[in-house]
Design an enzyme around this catalytic site. Structure first.
Site, PDB file in Angstrom:
ATOM      1  CB  CYS A   1     -41.155   1.979 -61.942  1.00 23.58           C
ATOM      2  SG  CYS A   1     -42.451   2.631 -62.988  1.00 23.58           S
TER       3      CYS A   1
ATOM      4  NE  ARG B   1     -38.682  -4.133 -60.966  1.00 23.44           N
ATOM      5  CZ  ARG B   1     -39.305  -5.035 -60.253  1.00 23.44           C
ATOM      6  NH1 ARG B   1     -38.658  -6.095 -59.843  1.00 23.44           N
ATOM      7  NH2 ARG B   1     -40.575  -4.891 -59.934  1.00 23.44           N
TER       8      ARG B   1
ATOM      9  CD1 TRP C   1     -42.317  -0.859 -68.850  1.00 23.11           C
ATOM     10  CD2 TRP C   1     -44.177  -1.029 -67.631  1.00 23.11           C
ATOM     11  NE1 TRP C   1     -43.159  -1.715 -69.487  1.00 23.11           N
ATOM     12  CE2 TRP C   1     -44.301  -1.838 -68.771  1.00 23.11           C
ATOM     13  CE3 TRP C   1     -45.228  -0.975 -66.721  1.00 23.11           C
ATOM     14  CZ2 TRP C   1     -45.435  -2.588 -69.021  1.00 23.11           C
ATOM     15  CZ3 TRP C   1     -46.349  -1.717 -66.973  1.00 23.11           C
ATOM     16  CH2 TRP C   1     -46.443  -2.516 -68.116  1.00 23.11           C
TER      17      TRP C   1
ATOM     18  CG  ASN D   1     -40.906   2.086 -58.377  1.00 18.15           C
ATOM     19  OD1 ASN D   1     -40.619   2.941 -59.204  1.00 18.15           O
ATOM     20  ND2 ASN D   1     -40.125   1.061 -58.087  1.00 18.15           N
ATOM     21  N   GLY D   2     -45.287   2.620 -58.298  1.00 18.37           N
ATOM     22  CA  GLY D   2     -46.649   2.313 -57.853  1.00 18.37           C
ATOM     23  C   GLY D   2     -47.639   3.261 -58.505  1.00 18.37           C
TER      24      GLY D   2
ATOM     25  CD  GLU E   1     -50.059 -21.098 -72.914  1.00 17.98           C
ATOM     26  OE1 GLU E   1     -49.969 -21.287 -74.138  1.00 17.98           O
ATOM     27  OE2 GLU E   1     -49.132 -20.611 -72.234  1.00 17.98           O
TER      28      GLU E   1
ATOM     29  CE  LYS F   1     -45.998 -21.900 -71.288  1.00 21.71           C
ATOM     30  NZ  LYS F   1     -46.627 -20.953 -72.100  1.00 21.71           N
TER      31      LYS F   1
ATOM     32  CD  GLU G   1     -43.170 -23.217 -73.861  1.00 17.27           C
ATOM     33  OE1 GLU G   1     -42.550 -22.692 -74.786  1.00 17.27           O
ATOM     34  OE2 GLU G   1     -44.162 -22.690 -73.326  1.00 17.27           O
TER      35      GLU G   1
ATOM     36  CG  HIS H   1     -65.112 -37.381 -82.879  1.00 16.83           C
ATOM     37  ND1 HIS H   1     -66.192 -38.011 -83.450  1.00 16.83           N
ATOM     38  CD2 HIS H   1     -65.628 -36.479 -82.014  1.00 16.83           C
ATOM     39  CE1 HIS H   1     -67.311 -37.493 -82.971  1.00 16.83           C
ATOM     40  NE2 HIS H   1     -66.989 -36.558 -82.095  1.00 16.83           N
TER      41      HIS H   1
ATOM     42  CE  LYS I   1     -40.167 -14.270 -72.956  1.00 19.53           C
ATOM     43  NZ  LYS I   1     -41.269 -15.164 -72.574  1.00 19.53           N
TER      44      LYS I   1
END
Ligand code: F6R
Length: 603
Positions: free
Chosen positions: A2, A27, A75, A99-100, A479, A483, A486, A502, A598
């Site tokens: 928000c 946001r 949001w 907000n919150g 992951e 990171k 990329e 192995h 993205k």
């Protein structure tokens, strides 16, 4: 997430509010609204979707002369993204934006409803305006009623409120959610939940502190804290909008790593009861007749899928398979109707994942999507959706989206367990307690960040990186490697620790960098033996653990935890920071790495 704006002055109130909201668009939001009080006349507008919809609704509206205005981008957390649930919320003669989360809203609402108050929305926010008005109706002055209202709220909030009982005034309060008040030479007053909304409009601002509240009027700013007046401390505003959006961080990726604690709290809100996982968005019959879960995704989301597959089998006691979407599409898979197909995607638009979702539906499977973007193609396509609530993610390298996916998948594995009666009350309580710990676990410790920054200079070359881990730490190793590659363009692979001997161990020499994930609470001794095998062949080892490891060249300490899930999340932050610091030292554009987009909407 928000956003809030406010304006008190004699210029184009509507234009200033809409401009401010536009600056907060980054946001992420799903509805928006404004309310303007001129004299004793209110005008308000709300619209679902993008700000252009709100602009269209306000096209015939303008102000002339002095006015008080508040605006909001919402949001959704409590209640769907509808016009009724959009802010500002109206009482009899006042409007509020917030907000919150008001944690005790249900209790407050019950008392107000019992007193005859009628609620329109499903939001927690609406209690604020009704409580304020009921206190005024009981004889309090507006400021007294506002102060009393705020004192009864539990949770996090940034609030703006305007009321006919005191026109030419905007009331404000802040606790746990950001709020800034600005002034300019013409004595106009501005509010924003972030610098970005204020840049170019005013030059002096007060960054409100938790517990502060007050009002702005034609004559100035009244600020108080625990009933005592406070002299506002003004600061200068940054000049660059982009810098303001980054809120002092060097890159969006860094900001998003630091945001993880806050967004994970949002992910958990309303979903944890004492002994149960609550997904209001799911129909209780979703798991009827389901004997298997098939998780499908790409990239980082695939790593979240793979990591959670350990939890689905271990906690949910349900057969689970994991698929890379681009592979599943053409392998002519056998899809059985007792399988729940779960697509995982930050954007909800990734072409391959979307196509597999359509394939699964066409084969008659029930489908669920775990996604960060409401109304995305996948959310619209699937039978059911759980939103991860990470807020908009700007850095191309996914960080907070992965964290929120992991938490949602973990909760969903417990939801499966509780639905199938596969978990006892005590075990469920323990899991819920662990989930509650995670927002604190991922808070970035400045000392740790500095250590990683210093250490990163030793990892700028070499002929490759191996990230290794066992069990759920193997997908985390994947992951970590993704990171690094990329954003640093260094070669990195994720590998199960036990697999190194192995084949890959043939590469071991001092120029092979091994990032070893060594959780104390999961297969520590086994992982240790695997790392020792590499150390014996002179590979350069950087161990991440709570326990120093004498055979490692470098050591990144994490806090001691009693369970491997907090270790997982703390190591996740370490890996994110490590790859970012290496990439920064190499001079790369961390937020926009070469060749990457993205949202991958092509096959
Ligand atoms: C890596 C990254 C990508 C995405 C992948 C899938 O940091 O962000 O690997 O995870 O492109 O995207 P979504 O999750 O939007 O389907």
């Amino acid at each position: 997430m928000c956003g809030i704006v406010g304006y008190l002055g004699k210029h184009d109130t509507k234009g200033i509010l809409l401009d401010g909201l536009k600056e907060l668009e980054y946001r992420g939001y799903d509805s928006a609204g404004i309310a303007v009080l001129q004299g004793d006349e209110f005008s308000y507008f709300k619209a679902v979707g993008k700000l252009v919809n709100l602009e269209a609704k306000t096209a015939g509206f303008s102000t002339s002369g002095f006015a008080a205005g508040i605006g909001h981008t919402r949001w959704a957390t409590h209640g769907k993204p509808t016009e009724i649930n959009a802010h500002p919320h109206l009482g009899e003669s006042s409007y509020v934006v917030h907000n919150g989360i008001i944690e005790n809203y249900q209790e407050l609402k019950n008392a107000l409803v019992a007193g005859g108050v009628h609620f329109l929305s499903q939001t927690d926010t609406e209690v604020i305006v009704h409580l304020f008005e009921s206190l005024m109706n009981s004889g309090m002055e507006p400021m007294q009623a506002f102060r009393e209202t705020v004192s009864r709220l539990k949770g996090a909030y940034a609030i703006l409120l305007i009321t006919k009982q005191m026109p030419d005034t905007i009331f404000f309060a802040k606790h746990g959610s950001p709020m800034i008040v600005g002034v300019n030479e013409s004595d106009e007053k501005f509010f924003g939940s972030s610098d970005a909304a204020l840049i170019g409009k005013c030059n002096r601002v007060v960054y409100l502190e938790d517990g502060q509240l007050g009002f702005v009027s034609r004559t100035g700013i009244h600020l108080e804290n625990s009933n005592a007046c406070v002299v506002p401390r003004f600061a200068a505003l940054p000049e660059s909008k982009l810098a303001a959006q980054k809120e002092g961080f060097r890159f969006f990726m860094e900001k998003e790593i630091y945001e993880q604690s806050e967004v994970l709290s949002d992910t958990l809100i309303g979903r944890l009861a004492d002994e149960a996982i609550v997904f209001d968005e799911l129909d209780p019959s979703l798991l009827d007749g389901i004997n298997e879960i098939k998780l499908c995704a790409c990239g980082t989301s695939y790593h979240a899928a793979l990591a959670s597959s350990y939890l689905f089998e271990r906690l949910g006691k349900i057969r689970t398979s994991v698929e890379i979407a681009s592979e599943l599409r053409y392998k002519e898979p056998l899809l059985c109707s007792d399988t729940l197909f779960v697509a995982i995607s930050q954007s909800g638009e990734t072409a391959d994942t979307l196509e597999t979702l359509k394939m699964a539906r066409a084969a008659g499977l029930k489908t669920l999507v775990i996604c960060n973007v409401d109304n995305s193609s996948m959310v619209r396509e699937a039978d059911a959706a759980i939103l991860t609530r990470a807020g908009i993610e700007k850095g191309v390298a996914s960080t907070k989206a992965f964290a929120t996916q992991m938490v949602v998948l973990w909760m969903f594995s417990l939801y499966v367990a509780q639905t199938k009666g596969a978990i006892g009350t005590q075990a469920m309580r323990e899991q819920i307690a662990l989930l509650r710990e995670i927002p604190a676990v991922v808070k970035v410790d400045d000392g740790l960040h500095e250590r990683i920054r210093r250490l990163s200079k030793r990892y700028l070359h070499g002929h490759g990186f191996f990230f290794i881990g066992r069990d759920i730490f193997f997908p985390l190793a994947l992951e970590g490697a993704l990171k690094l590659k990329e954003i640093s363009y260094l070669h990195a692979e994720g590998y199960p620790s036990g697999e190194m001997k192995h084949g890959p161990i043939a590469l071991a020499d001092p120029e092979l960098f091994t990032i070893a994930l060594m959780p104390k609470n999961l297969l520590y001794d086994k992982t240790k033996s695997n790392v020792e095998e590499l150390s014996a062949r002179d590979a350069t080892i950087c161990a991440i653990s709570d326990t120093p490891f004498e055979k490692a060249d470098d050591f990144i300490p994490i806090a001691a935890h009693a369970h491997y899930m907090p270790e997982f999340f703390e190591m996740m932050v370490v890996l994110q920071l490590l790859s970012m610091e290496i990439a920064i030292r190499l001079g790369n554009d961390v937020d926009m790495p070469r060749n990457l987009a993205k949202s991958v909407t092509v096959e």
